[in-house]
Design a protein around this motif. Structure first.
Motif, PDB file in Angstrom:
ATOM      1  N   GLU A  89       0.892  -1.252   0.071  1.00 42.62           N
ATOM      2  CA  GLU A  89       0.078  -0.037  -0.020  1.00 42.62           C
ATOM      3  C   GLU A  89       0.758   1.394  -0.044  1.00 42.62           C
ATOM      4  O   GLU A  89       0.602   2.212  -0.627  1.00 42.62           O
ATOM      5  CB  GLU A  89      -0.932   0.070   1.184  1.00 42.62           C
ATOM      6  N   GLN A  90       1.824   1.230   0.684  1.00 42.44           N
ATOM      7  CA  GLN A  90       2.804   2.395   0.858  1.00 42.44           C
ATOM      8  C   GLN A  90       3.561   2.807  -0.280  1.00 42.44           C
ATOM      9  O   GLN A  90       3.972   3.767  -0.925  1.00 42.44           O
ATOM     10  CB  GLN A  90       3.971   2.423   1.885  1.00 42.44           C
ATOM     11  N   SER A  91       3.855   1.386  -1.271  1.00 44.36           N
ATOM     12  CA  SER A  91       4.597   1.569  -2.448  1.00 44.36           C
ATOM     13  C   SER A  91       3.445   1.957  -3.460  1.00 44.36           C
ATOM     14  O   SER A  91       3.929   2.700  -4.462  1.00 44.36           O
ATOM     15  CB  SER A  91       5.307   0.116  -2.779  1.00 44.36           C
ATOM     16  N   LEU A  92       2.399   1.647  -3.477  1.00 44.51           N
ATOM     17  CA  LEU A  92       1.253   2.332  -4.308  1.00 44.51           C
ATOM     18  C   LEU A  92       1.211   3.851  -4.282  1.00 44.51           C
ATOM     19  O   LEU A  92       1.053   4.439  -5.340  1.00 44.51           O
ATOM     20  CB  LEU A  92      -0.047   1.592  -4.126  1.00 44.51           C
ATOM     21  N   PHE A  93       1.319   4.627  -2.945  1.00 41.91           N
ATOM     22  CA  PHE A  93       1.317   5.656  -3.129  1.00 41.91           C
ATOM     23  C   PHE A  93       2.682   6.258  -3.671  1.00 41.91           C
ATOM     24  O   PHE A  93       2.436   7.494  -4.376  1.00 41.91           O
ATOM     25  CB  PHE A  93       1.174   6.253  -1.616  1.00 41.91           C
ATOM     26  N   ILE A  94       3.826   5.877  -3.339  1.00 43.84           N
ATOM     27  CA  ILE A  94       5.149   6.325  -4.144  1.00 43.84           C
ATOM     28  C   ILE A  94       4.721   6.263  -5.413  1.00 43.84           C
ATOM     29  O   ILE A  94       5.230   7.165  -6.381  1.00 43.84           O
ATOM     30  CB  ILE A  94       6.271   5.614  -3.335  1.00 43.84           C
ATOM     31  N   LEU A  95       4.571   5.021  -6.051  1.00 38.12           N
ATOM     32  CA  LEU A  95       4.229   4.900  -7.553  1.00 38.12           C
ATOM     33  C   LEU A  95       3.519   5.862  -7.997  1.00 38.12           C
ATOM     34  O   LEU A  95       3.644   6.487  -9.074  1.00 38.12           O
ATOM     35  CB  LEU A  95       3.790   3.348  -7.821  1.00 38.12           C
ATOM     36  N   CYS A  96       2.226   6.242  -7.318  1.00 34.69           N
ATOM     37  CA  CYS A  96       1.341   7.237  -7.859  1.00 34.69           C
ATOM     38  C   CYS A  96       1.883   8.784  -7.809  1.00 34.69           C
ATOM     39  O   CYS A  96       1.862   9.423  -9.037  1.00 34.69           O
ATOM     40  CB  CYS A  96       0.065   7.243  -6.985  1.00 34.69           C
ATOM     41  N   MET A  97       2.686   9.137  -6.702  1.00 32.91           N
ATOM     42  CA  MET A  97       3.423  10.098  -6.853  1.00 32.91           C
ATOM     43  C   MET A  97       4.488  10.197  -7.785  1.00 32.91           C
ATOM     44  O   MET A  97       4.781  11.439  -8.711  1.00 32.91           O
ATOM     45  CB  MET A  97       4.112  10.556  -5.464  1.00 32.91           C
ATOM     46  N   PHE A  98       5.110   9.183  -8.224  1.00 32.54           N
ATOM     47  CA  PHE A  98       6.297   9.211  -9.275  1.00 32.54           C
ATOM     48  C   PHE A  98       5.297   9.297 -10.663  1.00 32.54           C
ATOM     49  O   PHE A  98       6.032  10.107 -11.495  1.00 32.54           O
ATOM     50  CB  PHE A  98       6.947   7.705  -9.158  1.00 32.54           C
ATOM     51  N   LEU A  99       4.294   8.753 -10.977  1.00 34.81           N
ATOM     52  CA  LEU A  99       3.576   9.021 -11.989  1.00 34.81           C
ATOM     53  C   LEU A  99       3.133  10.090 -12.189  1.00 34.81           C
ATOM     54  O   LEU A  99       2.929  10.785 -13.556  1.00 34.81           O
ATOM     55  CB  LEU A  99       2.309   7.881 -12.215  1.00 34.81           C
ATOM     56  N   ILE A 100       2.733  10.687 -11.270  1.00 33.44           N
ATOM     57  CA  ILE A 100       2.147  12.318 -11.183  1.00 33.44           C
ATOM     58  C   ILE A 100       3.019  13.261 -11.437  1.00 33.44           C
ATOM     59  O   ILE A 100       3.020  14.267 -12.340  1.00 33.44           O
ATOM     60  CB  ILE A 100       1.367  12.714  -9.762  1.00 33.44           C
ATOM     61  N   ALA A 101       4.313  12.832 -11.004  1.00 34.33           N
ATOM     62  CA  ALA A 101       5.486  13.913 -11.398  1.00 34.33           C
ATOM     63  C   ALA A 101       5.921  13.909 -12.840  1.00 34.33           C
ATOM     64  O   ALA A 101       5.857  14.838 -13.559  1.00 34.33           O
ATOM     65  CB  ALA A 101       6.840  13.411 -10.412  1.00 34.33           C
ATOM     66  N   ILE A 102       5.884  12.323 -13.389  1.00 29.21           N
ATOM     67  CA  ILE A 102       5.777  12.657 -14.832  1.00 29.21           C
ATOM     68  C   ILE A 102       4.900  13.058 -15.770  1.00 29.21           C
ATOM     69  O   ILE A 102       5.196  13.825 -16.876  1.00 29.21           O
ATOM     70  CB  ILE A 102       6.130  10.869 -15.177  1.00 29.21           C
ATOM     71  N   ALA A 103       3.757  13.015 -15.176  1.00 29.36           N
ATOM     72  CA  ALA A 103       2.468  13.554 -15.983  1.00 29.36           C
ATOM     73  C   ALA A 103       2.758  15.162 -15.757  1.00 29.36           C
ATOM     74  O   ALA A 103       2.272  15.787 -17.022  1.00 29.36           O
ATOM     75  CB  ALA A 103       0.924  13.195 -15.221  1.00 29.36           C
ATOM     76  N   ILE A 104       3.214  15.846 -14.780  1.00 29.49           N
ATOM     77  CA  ILE A 104       3.228  17.245 -14.614  1.00 29.49           C
ATOM     78  C   ILE A 104       4.321  17.711 -15.432  1.00 29.49           C
ATOM     79  O   ILE A 104       4.154  18.685 -16.147  1.00 29.49           O
ATOM     80  CB  ILE A 104       3.539  17.606 -12.985  1.00 29.49           C
ATOM     81  N   LEU A 105       5.431  16.978 -15.533  1.00 34.99           N
ATOM     82  CA  LEU A 105       6.604  17.598 -16.451  1.00 34.99           C
ATOM     83  C   LEU A 105       6.056  17.125 -17.883  1.00 34.99           C
ATOM     84  O   LEU A 105       6.345  17.996 -18.675  1.00 34.99           O
ATOM     85  CB  LEU A 105       7.849  16.642 -15.871  1.00 34.99           C
TER      86      LEU A 105
END
Length: 140
Positions: A89-105
């Motif tokens: 569950e914690q790694s899911l949150f980290i993975l989502c934040m990584f994907l959002i950072a890629i989406a923002i950039l």
């Protein structure tokens, strides 16, 4: 119109990312939705047993083989959980934040390619994209 300097752009992108962390932080302590629980269960099974014997072809990872589900995301999530050493569950949150950072950039650079000298429009496009209802629903 005055051109935005680099520090302002970096600060604005960081602010958009920080806003997304605040918006996506789970209020109940757990993920929500039926797909989330099913993918978390499959990822936990992969972490515990080390494998999942439901693949007959490489295309099964992407759901492109008949009678298969796209389980590449579950393998990515379980691999991230094993590498970092935290629960799924914690790694899911980290993975989502990584994907959002890629989406923002990604949307920022895409908008800059359409409007080369208008960084403020690119920042607005990045903010609107990552806070839209569809993007928020699929990455929450």
């Amino acid at each position: 119109m005055k051109e935005l300097n680099g520090k302002y752009i970096y600060f604005s992108l960081f602010t958009i990312f920080f806003l997304n962390i605040i918006m996506r932080y789970p209020s109940s302590g757990h993920s929500t939705g039926t797909d989330s629980f099913q993918n978390l269960a499959v990822s936990s099974y992969i972490v515990e047993n080390g494998h999942l014997d439901t693949f007959s072809n490489f295309l099964s990872f992407f759901g492109l083989y008949p009678f298969s589900r796209n389980m590449g995301g579950a393998y990515l999530l379980s691999g991230l959980s094993l590498i970092i050493g935290i629960n799924v569950e914690q790694s899911l949150f980290i993975l989502c934040m990584f994907l959002i950072a890629i989406a923002i950039l990604g949307i920022f650079f895409l908008s800059r390619s359409f409007f080369p000298y208008r960084n403020n429009l690119a920042l607005i496009a990045a903010l609107l994209f990552v806070t839209s209802r569809k993007t928020f629903y699929f990455t929450d």
